[in-house]
Design a protein around this motif. Structure first.
Motif, PDB file in Angstrom:
ATOM      1  N   ASP A  84      40.813  28.320   6.578  1.00 24.56           N
ATOM      2  CA  ASP A  84      40.461  26.979   6.104  1.00 24.56           C
ATOM      3  C   ASP A  84      39.006  26.670   6.411  1.00 24.56           C
ATOM      4  OD1 ASP A  84      42.939  26.576   5.098  1.00 24.56           O
ATOM      5  OD2 ASP A  84      43.636  25.228   6.678  1.00 24.56           O
ATOM      6  N   LYS A  87      36.191  20.324   7.531  1.00 27.69           N
ATOM      7  CA  LYS A  87      36.234  19.147   6.656  1.00 27.69           C
ATOM      8  C   LYS A  87      35.075  18.212   6.989  1.00 27.69           C
ATOM      9  CE  LYS A  87      41.273  19.408   6.221  1.00 27.69           C
ATOM     10  NZ  LYS A  87      42.572  18.738   6.477  1.00 27.69           N
ATOM     11  N   PRO A 105      41.634  23.667   1.437  1.00 21.79           N
ATOM     12  CA  PRO A 105      42.351  24.633   2.286  1.00 21.79           C
ATOM     13  C   PRO A 105      43.055  25.641   1.390  1.00 21.79           C
ATOM     14  CG  PRO A 105      43.616  22.601   2.095  1.00 21.79           C
ATOM     15  CD  PRO A 105      42.297  22.349   1.403  1.00 21.79           C
ATOM     16  N   LYS A 359      43.392  27.235  12.038  1.00 27.94           N
ATOM     17  CA  LYS A 359      44.629  26.574  11.604  1.00 27.94           C
ATOM     18  C   LYS A 359      45.638  26.455  12.744  1.00 27.94           C
ATOM     19  CE  LYS A 359      46.132  27.879   7.482  1.00 27.94           C
ATOM     20  NZ  LYS A 359      46.514  28.755   6.328  1.00 27.94           N
TER      21      LYS A 359
END
Length: 465
Positions: A84, A87, A105, A359
């Motif tokens: 991922d 953000k 993701p 993750k």
């Protein structure tokens, strides 16, 4: 305070062993240097704390990976756990994080976009079909530079590289030039540079999420404004193409927009207009300024190394012929030019940090990387590590002539385009751009007026006559 104490006790009981790293006070003391010379400063800190280093600011934990072995652990051994992206708050402008191949993701939508890129947009068949579009852009650039040479005018290589890269992308995507001339800074350059700058500007909101509603630095508002300007251009362009495709006598342009609209028309899971706009935003921002930077820095290195320039010219003259254009199909016959590009990418990686996000809790080389931590692969330090590279700070393409080291993500001492499932899907197009542009530039019989290579990571302009 109680929550922090409980978390600390839980970590002790579970045997949590976080990587070492500087204290917040040390980070603050070095903040100016981290801003001015981030790669050199982080490299110095790495020598103190090791190849796995932890930065803790506010609610954000950042792990910096600065060795080949640890990079392999992240990008290959534990690729799924680090698949991922971080953000960033600015990525939420226009809800870009919900459509972006870069920021999504791993999910069904991300897999669909990735498949479209691999099988359609950047496949060998597609790039071959759109080669004529890029050839025209390259010949136009060559003509502009030759004319400037005849007029004894200075050409800013940085601007020329940007114009070539953005027009390569825009013509490949929608058969259209976005910049008209070498001297035209244009709205697009400002849009692309501004979006890039806001993405990489340290944002308080990313460290203290409770500030999100205030957007204290205005970065999200700024990004929203500039993405809006780009979308205002793309919207009518896509509408016009959709209208043209409904006409019986329409002839395809063999560009990416036609491919995406074709996929949309024949697929139940349609590639709708919103997704097309956001995908082009990804390609434009990720593929122009970074490529232009790599092109400019590689040219600068070649200009500062007359022996390298002479070898490139000799190879081109013997293989292609004097005064002839370099075609994409010629690259396989130009080993020294390919070595020059690899060396340029080694010394000046377009994106010096590869961002990933954990993750789950993962143990890497004896240290525990916590779930949610931002993980940065420090390509700049790895590609200049004297334990990996002989004469690491010397521009020497010869190191790649008898080497199988490639840039396609399998050799972790050289990953300019990343590796694993989050590797840059557009790297075949980027490599074509770099090979052809550097080949043509080396073949130009022009007088050179080149500035010193002071800071290898900064985007300096390069001037030539």
């Amino acid at each position: 305070m109680l929550a922090c104490t409980l978390m600390h006790v839980k970590s002790k009981k579970s045997g949590c062993n976080p990587p070492p790293g500087p204290s917040l006070l040390t980070i603050i003391i070095n903040s100016i240097q981290l801003h001015k010379k981030p790669y050199e400063t982080i490299e110095k800190l790495t020598k103190v704390y090791g190849p796995i280093m932890r930065f803790k600011i506010g609610q954000t934990t950042t792990i910096i990976i600065s060795s080949t072995n640890t990079a392999k652990e992240i990008l290959q051994t534990h690729d799924t756990s680090f698949s991922d992206r971080t953000k960033f708050d600015v990525s939420t402008a226009y809800n870009h994080n919900q459509y972006s191949l870069i920021f999504l993701p791993v999910s069904p939508l991300w897999q669909k976009l990735r498949k479209i890129c691999h099988e359609n947009l950047f496949s060998t068949k597609t790039l071959d079909a759109s080669q004529d579009l890029r050839r025209k852009k390259l010949h136009k650039l060559l003509g502009d530079i030759r004319q400037s040479s005849l007029n004894e005018e200075i050409v800013d290589i940085k601007k020329a590289a940007f114009m070539a890269c953005i027009n390569f992308l825009s013509s490949t995507f929608c058969s259209r030039d976005f910049v008209n001339s070498v001297g035209d800074d244009g709205e697009y350059k400002h849009v692309v540079r501004t979006i890039l700058e806001t993405v990489f500007t340290p944002n308080l909101v990313d460290y203290f999420p409770m500030l999100r509603m205030f957007d204290p630095q205005g970065l999200r508002r700024h990004t929203t404004n500039f993405i809006g300007k780009l979308f205002n251009v793309l919207e009518p362009l896509i509408e016009e193409r959709m209208k043209m495709r409904r006409e019986n006598d329409y002839v395809t342009n063999d560009d990416m927009l036609d491919i995406l609209l074709e996929i949309s028309e024949r697929s139940n899971d349609k590639m709708h207009k919103q997704q097309i706009k956001h995908l082009f935003l990804d390609l434009l921002v990720a593929g122009t300024d970074t490529t232009a930077h790599g092109l400019e820095r590689t040219m600068s290195e070649v200009m500062h190394n007359p022996e390298v320039m002479s070898k490139v010219k000799k190879e081109l003259a013997e293989t292609i012929g004097v005064g002839k254009y370099v075609e994409e199909s010629d690259i396989a016959r130009l080993p020294y030019l390919r070595a020059v590009i690899k060396e340029g990418l080694r010394m000046h990686p377009p994106a010096p940090f590869i961002p990933r996000r954990a993750k789950r809790d993962v143990e890497v080389c004896g240290y525990m990387i916590p779930q949610g931590a931002q993980v940065l692969i420090n390509k700049w330090s790895i590609s200049r590590n004297p334990e990996v590279w002989e004469n690491a700070h010397v521009f020497s393409p010869e190191r790649f002539l008898d080497s199988d080291i490639d840039v396609k993500g399998q050799h972790f001492m050289l990953t300019p385009f990343g590796s694993g499932r989050r590797m840059c899907p557009g790297y075949p197009l980027v490599l074509n751009n770099l090979w052809c542009h550097n080949g043509i530039r080396a073949s130009l019989p022009l007088h050179l007026d080149v500035p010193p290579l002071e800071d290898p990571h900064l985007h300096h302009g390069t001037m030539t006559r």
